[in-house]
Design a protein around this motif. Structure first.
Motif, PDB file in Angstrom:
ATOM      1  N   PRO A   5       4.031   8.258  -5.966  1.00  0.00           N
ATOM      2  CA  PRO A   5       3.912   7.975  -7.389  1.00  0.00           C
ATOM      3  C   PRO A   5       2.529   7.468  -7.798  1.00  0.00           C
ATOM      4  O   PRO A   5       1.882   6.746  -7.051  1.00  0.00           O
ATOM      5  N   ARG A   6       2.121   7.876  -8.966  1.00  0.00           N
ATOM      6  CA  ARG A   6       0.926   7.310  -9.617  1.00  0.00           C
ATOM      7  C   ARG A   6       1.011   7.728 -11.084  1.00  0.00           C
ATOM      8  O   ARG A   6       1.615   8.750 -11.394  1.00  0.00           O
ATOM      9  N   PRO A   7       0.417   6.922 -11.988  1.00  0.00           N
ATOM     10  CA  PRO A   7       0.621   7.186 -13.423  1.00  0.00           C
ATOM     11  C   PRO A   7      -0.327   8.231 -14.001  1.00  0.00           C
ATOM     12  O   PRO A   7      -0.670   8.167 -15.173  1.00  0.00           O
ATOM     13  N   SER A  43       0.852  -1.188   0.000  1.00  0.00           N
ATOM     14  CA  SER A  43       0.000   0.000   0.000  1.00  0.00           C
ATOM     15  C   SER A  43       0.886   1.235   0.000  1.00  0.00           C
ATOM     16  O   SER A  43       2.093   1.146   0.268  1.00  0.00           O
ATOM     17  N   LEU A  44       0.322   2.384  -0.286  1.00  0.00           N
ATOM     18  CA  LEU A  44       1.147   3.589  -0.298  1.00  0.00           C
ATOM     19  C   LEU A  44       1.695   3.894   1.087  1.00  0.00           C
ATOM     20  O   LEU A  44       2.845   4.310   1.233  1.00  0.00           O
ATOM     21  N   ARG A 102      -2.929  11.657 -17.995  1.00  0.00           N
ATOM     22  CA  ARG A 102      -2.022  10.504 -17.939  1.00  0.00           C
ATOM     23  C   ARG A 102      -0.659  10.845 -18.548  1.00  0.00           C
ATOM     24  O   ARG A 102       0.240  10.014 -18.569  1.00  0.00           O
ATOM     25  N   GLN A 140       7.493  12.864  -9.926  1.00  0.00           N
ATOM     26  CA  GLN A 140       6.776  12.901 -11.201  1.00  0.00           C
ATOM     27  C   GLN A 140       6.239  14.298 -11.464  1.00  0.00           C
ATOM     28  O   GLN A 140       5.966  15.062 -10.529  1.00  0.00           O
ATOM     29  N   GLU A 197       3.033   0.813 -10.272  1.00  0.00           N
ATOM     30  CA  GLU A 197       2.968   2.281 -10.324  1.00  0.00           C
ATOM     31  C   GLU A 197       4.108   2.950  -9.562  1.00  0.00           C
ATOM     32  O   GLU A 197       4.359   4.145  -9.730  1.00  0.00           O
ATOM     33  N   THR A 198       4.758   2.215  -8.660  1.00  0.00           N
ATOM     34  CA  THR A 198       5.802   2.839  -7.835  1.00  0.00           C
ATOM     35  C   THR A 198       7.196   2.291  -8.146  1.00  0.00           C
ATOM     36  O   THR A 198       8.178   2.729  -7.554  1.00  0.00           O
ATOM     37  N   PRO A 209      -2.447  14.123 -10.089  1.00  0.00           N
ATOM     38  CA  PRO A 209      -3.523  14.282  -9.114  1.00  0.00           C
ATOM     39  C   PRO A 209      -4.219  15.640  -9.207  1.00  0.00           C
ATOM     40  O   PRO A 209      -5.289  15.821  -8.642  1.00  0.00           O
ATOM     41  N   THR A 242       4.882  -1.568  -6.336  1.00  0.00           N
ATOM     42  CA  THR A 242       3.801  -1.951  -7.246  1.00  0.00           C
ATOM     43  C   THR A 242       4.181  -1.447  -8.634  1.00  0.00           C
ATOM     44  O   THR A 242       5.151  -0.679  -8.776  1.00  0.00           O
ATOM     45  N   TYR A 302       4.447  15.961  -8.170  1.00  0.00           N
ATOM     46  CA  TYR A 302       3.710  15.267  -7.118  1.00  0.00           C
ATOM     47  C   TYR A 302       4.411  14.017  -6.607  1.00  0.00           C
ATOM     48  O   TYR A 302       5.311  13.473  -7.240  1.00  0.00           O
TER      49      TYR A 302
END
Ligand code: ZN
Lengths: 384, 174
Positions: free
Chosen positions: B66-68, A123-124, B76, B54, B38-39, B71, B36, B63
């Protein structure tokens, strides 16, 4: 929701509070629920809606022999019960069900029949907070306060006064766990848990539970106890990771939830007679007073230390002694709601004379979520 | 303390005073992050000794975590870039309760990166006292391997010239 359309007609805590090693967590839910059904003069067959957090509403309904037409398992931490009240009010108004039971039970101290708390390592939080060895709320929920103190010129003594004042309230409550008077020096000199928080600035860890029954206000007069009307509600969330708060000196979730509740209730802060602000740690009443609009930015520490929220003060706050001195099972929001109901019924151990409006504000997670419930013993438009 | 773990590359060398001064006892007790999809780029970065953030190519928002997608605008169209590694101390506590990964009290902090985002960390290479840990003090990132895949970013006081510390701790992968 429509103000005063829904009322709380049953409210009770578990028979005992504190250390209850002879009861599992689900039985704490049941003990509180049975006491609450007695309080309202109802049987399980009279209940057609169920909401809970910490256990599945399916498990609680089955355990109590309830067949629900509506269930809510909203689980956002200690303020989940404020959200349940809000959701239940909407559901009853929408005709989804008539009579909702909201339960809480937590074997926070004894750990009987309770699953472990785990944060998934993918999880984050598991990736970006847990590796820094924060050991739960005392070392995580507390991180924002040094930034708040510096930015607002609030002192450690003012922070400590939160615990002192709440202990005074606890001294008036026979069911409070900690009742002996303390001074600011006692608080600051106590064992350090996570600088700048000493032990008395952190909540208790106890066993207990509580429950509420809500129904349509039109039926509310027919119950044994004085109805407590729901006049305004709010909820919000900000972040599951405290490190990602927008600003560590104020809670966005508090502001959004509080503003919604006040707007819905159509009241001003001057009309409020009694306030409950979930106090897992000593800084929360300070953040709450400011984010709900009772105090200007940076003013709440002085407001509390100057005894405005103490017995005899103009804004009685956390009159059961709070999570710091009354009890804290882990998800304390239910106990704050119970005290607001007692104050509106006129049955609180430290009763605020002629109180008509109580604001009850909860936090979930660590500044993660928030719920606000404003209650009154008078319907809107009938308050004197 | 590095007895069971081999440091990976020069960015995470065993001689780092910062790491020694954390007072870490048994590093195996640190909860190890699991990347994951995404990270993954972030953890690949820390392993190589760089802190990766990113940025949104549409609205320029920078931000973390991390996320693709962005926010701020949910575009994307985002890119990964190397942060400079500089930060300041935003807020913290000093945990006094014993933790097997540490020899004594240790800070749990939130730092604000020069690029804007904040992150949790431990402040290392400095006495763990309120006197030594001043809010707003300048910090610089340093990395510590937990296993072959994961290196954790920590922050230490930026007393040395910044060029030197970024060469020492954040040069790889550039
Ligand atoms: Zn964007």
């Amino acid at each position: 929701m429509k103000p005063s359309s829904i009322a709380i007609v049953g409210a009770a805590e578990t028979t005992e509070l504190g250390r209850i090693p002879g009861m599992s967590q689900i039985q704490l839910h049941a003990d509180a629920a049975i006491n609450t059904m007695h309080d309202a003069g109802l049987k399980p067959s009279d209940i057609d809606g169920i909401a809970t957090a910490g256990e599945s509403p399916v498990a609680i309904a089955h355990y109590l022999g309830i067949t629900p037409k509506w269930t809510d398992g909203t689980q956002v931490g200690g303020c989940s019960f404020m959200l349940h009240v809000r959701h239940a009010a909407a559901a009853i108004n929408e005709g989804l069900c008539d009579t909702v039971l909201i339960t809480h039970g937590e074997s926070g101290r004894s750990g009987i029949g309770r699953g472990p708390w785990n944060t998934a390592s993918a999880s984050l939080q598991g990736q970006f907070e847990s590796p820094y060895c924060s050991m739960g709320p005392p070392t995580t929920f507390t991180i924002p306060v040094l930034r708040y103190l510096k930015d607002t010129d609030t002192t450690l003594e003012q922070l400590a006064s939160v615990a002192v004042v709440q202990r005074e309230w606890a001294g008036l409550n026979p069911r409070a766990s900690q009742r002996d008077p303390i001074t600011v020096d006692d608080v600051l000199g106590d064992r350090m848990i996570a600088y700048p928080f000493t032990k008395t600035m952190c909540c208790l860890v106890t066993d207990g539970g509580g429950a509420l029954i809500l129904t349509n206000a039109q039926r509310a007069e027919n119950f044994p106890n004085k109805p407590v009307y729901i006049v305004g509600t709010g909820e919000s969330s900000e972040t599951p990771m405290i490190s990602q708060m927008q600003d560590m000196t104020t809670s966005k979730a508090f502001r959004v939830s509080g503003q919604q509740a006040f707007t819905e209730a159509g009241i001003t802060h001057n009309e409020v007679d009694h306030v409950m602000i979930y106090d897992a740690f000593a800084h929360l009443p300070i953040y709450g007073l400011e984010d709900l609009g009772f105090c200007g930015r940076g003013e709440a520490g002085a407001f509390i230390s100057e005894r405005n929220t103490a017995p005899g003060g103009r804004l009685p706050l956390n009159t059961n002694g709070g999570g710091l001195s009354f009890m804290h099972s882990g998800m304390y929001g239910m106990y704050a709601l119970q005290e607001s109901v007692r104050q509106m019924r006129g049955t609180a151990p430290a009763q605020v004379p002629e109180a008509q409006i109580s604001v009850c504000h909860g936090v979930g997670g660590m500044f993660g979520a928030s719920g606000t419930v404003i209650v009154s013993n008078q319907k809107a438009g009938q308050r004197g | 303390m590095n007895t069971i773990l081999k440091p990976l590359g020069s960015m995470v060398n065993e001689d780092s005073t910062a790491v020694r001064n954390t007072g870490m006892a048994d590093k195996s007790k640190i909860p190890v992050p699991k990347a994951t999809p995404e990270t993954q780029h972030f953890w690949d970065g820390t392993k190589a000794g760089v802190l990766r953030l990113q940025r949104c190519c549409e609205c320029s928002q920078i931000y973390f975590p991390p996320r693709p997608f962005c926010p701020a605008c949910v575009s994307r169209d985002v890119e990964v870039f190397d942060a400079c590694g500089r930060a300041f101390l935003y807020s913290y506590v000093i945990n006094q309760r014993p933790h097997p990964a540490f020899d004594g009290p240790y800070s749990i902090a939130v730092v604000e990166l020069e690029e804007g985002p904040r992150m949790m960390t431990n402040i290392v290479g400095v006495e763990q006292t309120p006197q030594a840990l001043k809010l707003d003090m300048p910090l610089v990132v340093t990395f510590e391997p937990l296993n072959e895949d994961i290196s954790l970013p920590y922050f230490q006081p930026a007393e040395q010239p910044v060029e030197q510390s970024s060469k020492q701790h954040a040069g790889g992968g550039r």
